[in-house]
Design a protein around this motif. Structure first.
Motif, mmCIF file in Angstrom:
data_model
loop_
_atom_site.group_PDB
_atom_site.id
_atom_site.type_symbol
_atom_site.label_atom_id
_atom_site.label_comp_id
_atom_site.label_asym_id
_atom_site.label_seq_id
_atom_site.Cartn_x
_atom_site.Cartn_y
_atom_site.Cartn_z
ATOM 1 N N LYS A 75 0.840 -1.197 0.000
ATOM 2 C CA LYS A 75 0.000 0.000 0.000
ATOM 3 C C LYS A 75 0.876 1.247 0.000
ATOM 4 O O LYS A 75 1.791 1.375 0.810
ATOM 5 C CB LYS A 75 -0.919 0.005 1.223
ATOM 6 C CG LYS A 75 -1.936 1.132 1.228
ATOM 7 C CD LYS A 75 -2.905 0.976 2.396
ATOM 8 C CE LYS A 75 -3.980 2.039 2.365
ATOM 9 N NZ LYS A 75 -4.929 1.890 3.492
ATOM 10 N N GLU A 76 0.547 2.169 -0.899
ATOM 11 C CA GLU A 76 1.296 3.419 -0.962
ATOM 12 C C GLU A 76 0.888 4.326 0.190
ATOM 13 O O GLU A 76 -0.303 4.517 0.463
ATOM 14 C CB GLU A 76 1.021 4.129 -2.294
ATOM 15 C CG GLU A 76 1.817 5.409 -2.469
ATOM 16 C CD GLU A 76 1.536 6.098 -3.795
ATOM 17 O OE1 GLU A 76 2.118 7.156 -4.048
ATOM 18 O OE2 GLU A 76 0.720 5.560 -4.576
ATOM 19 N N VAL A 77 1.864 4.874 0.867
ATOM 20 C CA VAL A 77 1.614 5.750 2.009
ATOM 21 C C VAL A 77 1.829 7.203 1.624
ATOM 22 O O VAL A 77 1.001 8.068 1.892
ATOM 23 C CB VAL A 77 2.539 5.373 3.192
ATOM 24 C CG1 VAL A 77 2.289 6.311 4.372
ATOM 25 C CG2 VAL A 77 2.329 3.940 3.601
ATOM 26 N N SER A 78 2.925 7.471 0.996
ATOM 27 C CA SER A 78 3.271 8.841 0.616
ATOM 28 C C SER A 78 4.314 8.783 -0.493
ATOM 29 O O SER A 78 5.028 7.783 -0.644
ATOM 30 C CB SER A 78 3.814 9.614 1.824
ATOM 31 O OG SER A 78 4.381 10.840 1.428
ATOM 32 N N LYS A 79 4.396 9.849 -1.260
ATOM 33 C CA LYS A 79 5.413 9.924 -2.296
ATOM 34 C C LYS A 79 6.815 10.001 -1.696
ATOM 35 O O LYS A 79 7.809 9.731 -2.371
ATOM 36 C CB LYS A 79 5.176 11.135 -3.187
ATOM 37 C CG LYS A 79 3.895 11.063 -4.005
ATOM 38 C CD LYS A 79 3.728 12.297 -4.857
ATOM 39 C CE LYS A 79 2.459 12.207 -5.705
ATOM 40 N NZ LYS A 79 2.270 13.413 -6.558
ATOM 41 N N PHE A 80 6.875 10.383 -0.428
ATOM 42 C CA PHE A 80 8.168 10.599 0.210
ATOM 43 C C PHE A 80 8.584 9.444 1.113
ATOM 44 O O PHE A 80 9.658 9.481 1.706
ATOM 45 C CB PHE A 80 8.130 11.900 1.021
ATOM 46 C CG PHE A 80 7.647 13.082 0.231
ATOM 47 C CD1 PHE A 80 8.473 13.710 -0.690
ATOM 48 C CD2 PHE A 80 6.353 13.549 0.386
ATOM 49 C CE1 PHE A 80 8.030 14.794 -1.418
ATOM 50 C CE2 PHE A 80 5.896 14.633 -0.336
ATOM 51 C CZ PHE A 80 6.739 15.260 -1.248
ATOM 52 N N LEU A 81 7.718 8.431 1.247
ATOM 53 C CA LEU A 81 8.026 7.304 2.124
ATOM 54 C C LEU A 81 7.905 6.002 1.348
ATOM 55 O O LEU A 81 7.093 5.892 0.418
ATOM 56 C CB LEU A 81 7.059 7.276 3.318
ATOM 57 C CG LEU A 81 7.151 8.430 4.312
ATOM 58 C CD1 LEU A 81 6.018 8.349 5.324
ATOM 59 C CD2 LEU A 81 8.502 8.436 5.025
ATOM 60 N N PRO A 82 8.678 4.980 1.736
ATOM 61 C CA PRO A 82 8.532 3.665 1.096
ATOM 62 C C PRO A 82 7.144 3.079 1.346
ATOM 63 O O PRO A 82 6.509 3.348 2.370
ATOM 64 C CB PRO A 82 9.622 2.823 1.775
ATOM 65 C CG PRO A 82 10.570 3.797 2.370
ATOM 66 C CD PRO A 82 9.766 5.006 2.728
#
Length: 212
Positions: A75-82
């Protein structure tokens, strides 16, 4: 005189000892029993069970498919986090059945004295589910303190996959085959007739005329 003097000195101390004993019995003893109970405390349970629904069970379960799967849920959390990721080893099952409550009078036809035709409702999946006793979390990465939510979402995805896997594996076809194996001899023994099981003919609704 000396004996009387001694008694006067002892009487106050005797009163103090008596009062201390009473205080221990009525005040301190319950506290001691609470901190160090010598027996199991009494438990009172009140039930107020309410019947909310009665369902008639007419589904004849004919086959069970068991599955094992390894599910990786990302699941994608943020563009800045894995991305968060959990891997699950999942055990599941799906059960195929025929709902005998859907039988209609027109589905049963006696032909002469020796033949019985039965048009069966279409086979269906009664239920599908994850067997949590056969499932476990294999690994977790970058969950950001949302472990429980991600695992729950992963199991929900896996449960839907159990249904699709059962359909892809031919559970409905196998349900029909097992209906022939189980129902036919049962009905023949009950009626003394030759039984033919057939799928119910689905009549398509007439087409809706187009508006001019």
């Amino acid at each position: 005189m000396r004996l009387l003097y001694i008694l006067r000195k002892l009487v106050p101390w005797l009163l103090v000892l008596i009062l201390a004993g009473l205080a221990w019995r009525f005040l301190l003893a319950p506290v001691r029993n609470f901190l160090n109970p010598e027996k199991e405390p009494a438990v009172e349970v009140t039930h107020n069970t309410i019947l909310t629904k009665i369902e008639e069970m007419g589904k004849l379960e004919l086959v069970r498919f068991n599955f094992k799967d390894v599910v990786e849920y990302k699941k994608e959390v943020s563009k800045f986090l894995p991305d968060s990721k959990v891997a699950l080893i999942v055990g599941g099952e799906a059960v195929g059945c025929i709902d005998l409550q859907k039988l209609q009078a027109t589905d049963v036809q006696f032909i002469g004295d020796s033949v019985l035709h039965v048009s069966l409702p279409a086979p269906e999946i009664c239920y599908y589910r994850i067997d949590h006793t056969q499932s476990k979390v294999f690994s977790k990465e970058n969950t950001y303190f949302r472990d429980a939510d991600l695992v729950d979402e992963g199991y929900k995805y896996a449960e839907e996959n159990v249904k699709q896997a059962a359909l892809n594996s031919g559970i409905l076809q196998q349900t029909s085959v097992n209906a022939e194996k189980i129902l036919k001899p049962m009905l023949e023994n009950m009626t003394g007739r030759k039984v033919y099981l057939m799928p119910r003919q689905i009549i398509a609704p007439p087409p809706v005329p187009k508006k001019r």
